[in-house]
Write an enzyme that holds these catalytic residues in place. Sequence first.
Site, PDB file in Angstrom:
ATOM      1  N   THR A 271      58.749   5.067-128.454  1.00 41.81           N
ATOM      2  CA  THR A 271      58.112   6.336-129.027  1.00 41.81           C
ATOM      3  C   THR A 271      56.959   6.139-130.099  1.00 41.81           C
ATOM      4  O   THR A 271      55.991   6.869-129.790  1.00 41.81           O
ATOM      5  CB  THR A 271      59.472   6.817-129.814  1.00 41.81           C
ATOM      6  OG1 THR A 271      59.753   5.849-130.788  1.00 41.81           O
ATOM      7  CG2 THR A 271      60.429   7.397-129.113  1.00 41.81           C
ATOM      8  N   PHE A 400      61.353  14.457-134.365  1.00 43.10           N
ATOM      9  CA  PHE A 400      62.417  13.536-134.543  1.00 43.10           C
ATOM     10  C   PHE A 400      63.678  14.145-134.577  1.00 43.10           C
ATOM     11  O   PHE A 400      64.655  13.432-134.888  1.00 43.10           O
ATOM     12  CB  PHE A 400      61.999  12.841-135.984  1.00 43.10           C
ATOM     13  CG  PHE A 400      60.644  12.291-136.188  1.00 43.10           C
ATOM     14  CD1 PHE A 400      60.649  10.875-135.552  1.00 43.10           C
ATOM     15  CD2 PHE A 400      59.684  12.821-136.566  1.00 43.10           C
ATOM     16  CE1 PHE A 400      59.484  10.304-135.864  1.00 43.10           C
ATOM     17  CE2 PHE A 400      58.401  12.284-136.575  1.00 43.10           C
ATOM     18  CZ  PHE A 400      58.283  10.714-136.345  1.00 43.10           C
ATOM     19  N   CYS A 407      66.241  11.414-136.245  1.00 44.94           N
ATOM     20  CA  CYS A 407      65.821  10.021-136.277  1.00 44.94           C
ATOM     21  C   CYS A 407      65.878   9.238-137.568  1.00 44.94           C
ATOM     22  O   CYS A 407      65.307   9.830-138.465  1.00 44.94           O
ATOM     23  CB  CYS A 407      64.237  10.096-135.737  1.00 44.94           C
ATOM     24  SG  CYS A 407      63.526   8.253-135.822  1.00 44.94           S
TER      25      CYS A 407
HETATM   26  C1  HEM Z   1      66.817   9.123-133.078  1.00 48.85           C
HETATM   27  C2  HEM Z   1      62.272  10.380-132.136  1.00 48.85           C
HETATM   28  C3  HEM Z   1      60.874   6.310-133.918  1.00 48.85           C
HETATM   29  C4  HEM Z   1      65.392   4.837-134.597  1.00 48.85           C
HETATM   30  C5  HEM Z   1      65.532  10.013-132.790  1.00 48.85           C
HETATM   31  C6  HEM Z   1      65.732  11.278-132.174  1.00 48.85           C
HETATM   32  C7  HEM Z   1      64.383  11.657-131.832  1.00 48.85           C
HETATM   33  C8  HEM Z   1      63.716  10.420-132.221  1.00 48.85           C
HETATM   34  C9  HEM Z   1      64.069  12.895-131.292  1.00 48.85           C
HETATM   35  C10 HEM Z   1      67.021  12.306-132.154  1.00 48.85           C
HETATM   36  C11 HEM Z   1      67.569  12.079-130.731  1.00 48.85           C
HETATM   37  C12 HEM Z   1      68.776  13.135-130.443  1.00 48.85           C
HETATM   38  O1  HEM Z   1      68.999  14.043-131.087  1.00 48.85           O
HETATM   39  O2  HEM Z   1      69.413  12.696-129.497  1.00 48.85           O
HETATM   40  C13 HEM Z   1      61.505   9.325-132.471  1.00 48.85           C
HETATM   41  C14 HEM Z   1      60.029   9.425-132.420  1.00 48.85           C
HETATM   42  C15 HEM Z   1      59.598   8.107-133.009  1.00 48.85           C
HETATM   43  C16 HEM Z   1      60.755   7.456-133.439  1.00 48.85           C
HETATM   44  C17 HEM Z   1      58.978  10.482-131.918  1.00 48.85           C
HETATM   45  C18 HEM Z   1      58.199   7.587-133.134  1.00 48.85           C
HETATM   46  C19 HEM Z   1      56.810   8.366-133.225  1.00 48.85           C
HETATM   47  C20 HEM Z   1      62.028   5.552-134.247  1.00 48.85           C
HETATM   48  C21 HEM Z   1      61.652   4.156-135.025  1.00 48.85           C
HETATM   49  C22 HEM Z   1      63.098   3.592-135.005  1.00 48.85           C
HETATM   50  C23 HEM Z   1      64.148   4.708-134.545  1.00 48.85           C
HETATM   51  C24 HEM Z   1      60.595   3.459-135.142  1.00 48.85           C
HETATM   52  C25 HEM Z   1      63.610   2.400-135.646  1.00 48.85           C
HETATM   53  C26 HEM Z   1      63.229   1.785-136.391  1.00 48.85           C
HETATM   54  C27 HEM Z   1      66.199   5.758-134.290  1.00 48.85           C
HETATM   55  C28 HEM Z   1      67.555   5.728-134.208  1.00 48.85           C
HETATM   56  C29 HEM Z   1      68.111   7.137-133.626  1.00 48.85           C
HETATM   57  C30 HEM Z   1      66.876   7.840-133.406  1.00 48.85           C
HETATM   58  C31 HEM Z   1      68.471   4.719-134.524  1.00 48.85           C
HETATM   59  C32 HEM Z   1      69.422   7.719-133.724  1.00 48.85           C
HETATM   60  C33 HEM Z   1      69.935   8.277-134.956  1.00 48.85           C
HETATM   61  C34 HEM Z   1      71.358   8.537-135.096  1.00 48.85           C
HETATM   62  O3  HEM Z   1      71.638   9.495-134.228  1.00 48.85           O
HETATM   63  O4  HEM Z   1      71.994   8.511-135.943  1.00 48.85           O
HETATM   64  N1  HEM Z   1      64.435   9.446-132.856  1.00 48.85           N
HETATM   65  N2  HEM Z   1      62.043   7.976-133.145  1.00 48.85           N
HETATM   66  N3  HEM Z   1      63.288   5.726-134.205  1.00 48.85           N
HETATM   67  N4  HEM Z   1      65.670   7.135-133.624  1.00 48.85           N
HETATM   68 FE1  HEM Z   1      63.975   7.541-133.536  1.00 48.85          FE
END
Ligand code: HEM
Length: 462
Positions: A271, A400, A407
């Site tokens: 991402t 996010f 996120c």
């Molecule tokens: C969840 C986007 C970077 C770890 C999410 C979700 C989105 C997202 C939309 C929610 C998904 C859902 O509702 O099903 C992004 C974008 C990023 C990014 C656009 C970068 C521009 C990162 C990074 C990490 C990360 C750098 C870790 C170092 C996670 C985790 C979740 C998550 C672990 C699940 C959280 C939970 O449900 O407790 N992300 N993400 N993401 N993201 Fe990111």
Amino acid sequence: ASDGTTTVDPRVPVVDISALPPVSVPVLRSMELAREHGPAFLQRLHGREMLLVSSLELVEELADEERFTKAIGPALQNVREFTGDGLFTAYNDEPNWARAHDILMPAFALGSMRTYHPVMLKVARRLIEAWDRRSAAGLTVDVPGDMTRMTLDTIGLAGFGFDFGSFERDEPHPFVEAMVRCLDWAMTRQTRNPELDHSERDAAFRRDADYLAGVVDEVIAARVASGAETGPAEDLLGLMLGAVHPVDGTRLDIENIRNQVITFLIAGHETTSGALSFALHYLAKHPAELRRVQQEVDALWGDQADPDPSYEDVGRLRHTRQVLNEALRLWPTAPQFSREAREETLLGGRIPVRPGLPIFVLTTMLHRDPAWGDNPELFDPSRFDPEREAARSPHAFEPFGTGERACIGRQFALHEATMLLGMLVHRYRLIDHCDYRLTLKQTLTIKPDGFTLALAPRTPAP
Ligand code: HEM
């Protein structure tokens, strides 16, 4: 209805896509369908249904955590085959979600970025060395490829002390290749014709998933053997091995830690690398915006050949950050997220929804809602000027996701990406040598396909 399908309000369009040929960029087809059928339509695919939602008005309602929650829809169930009960694919009521969330939250607070800053800088310099070498040799750079090398090495090192050494390889690390194939399997499995035999692909997927787990198990075993897990938690793995839950005193079990490591490696790099690639694409196409970002970094770092960005500097790169936001508005690299009703209810006062019906928010369409003005396709970072941001609904921009399952890595991604973008525009002229026309590649996440740039060193500002 007795056949398991939903009884919908006759005004909600129903679109069966089972007979349509599979497409390589599903998000573009969803956008096309949303333009044709409006802000909410029910999509059927081989008998499975999901509601696709695009408007700010409906998304504001879906963000209400009392009525709606994250859904683990078909795509995430497929990802769950190799990330299990890791944070991203855990069910809301699975005890390991809350346990891991509570233990890991402090590691992702803004202040914790201070801990990761030196590693992020070290990897940013690897990328710059590689780009210097290529540009000195008169070669172009593969932007999404190198952004992926950078973000993977960063999360590997900052998260788990594992060095993928991606800039020393011509081909991606085998771990990445296996991961990309797993994601592709997860994405295309949804659109399969149930009448055909898919056992060979499934067996190949199983081999890839086992390989991912094996690599991660070795990393964990090495850490445990070193005894370092009893020391201070200087990275995510140390934290997960050592931390006890702040309230109930429980720990994460080893299998869950493995699932978290795979999850972070996936969620933590594709991402962010896509976001950086889109941002560089738009800067290369918008010289006035590029100039503005260059003025911002020049004001901080002057004509130093090798500036040493501090943690605080990254917070000062406001305009650079707005460019990233605007790139994430146009192409949110996780282009959709899903919700479901906690109880039967009417969405928008008219669309019957029940628990178990996945409701997909098409973030790309939300980000083109009329709330963004008349020209939503126009790249315009001033949309994120503080006054304009304050005047807008907080749910108009959701790259996010939303709610407690949003996120966890947001600050991590933004710190890493803002710093690198600032360093790159400070150092190079971005030359759009082939008049690149944006096309997308989708592997659950999206990125610009085949995007290369030529580089030249900037001459110091007069
Ligand atoms: C969840 C986007 C970077 C770890 C999410 C979700 C989105 C997202 C939309 C929610 C998904 C859902 O509702 O099903 C992004 C974008 C990023 C990014 C656009 C970068 C521009 C990162 C990074 C990490 C990360 C750098 C870790 C170092 C996670 C985790 C979740 C998550 C672990 C699940 C959280 C939970 O449900 O407790 N992300 N993400 N993401 N993201 Fe990111």
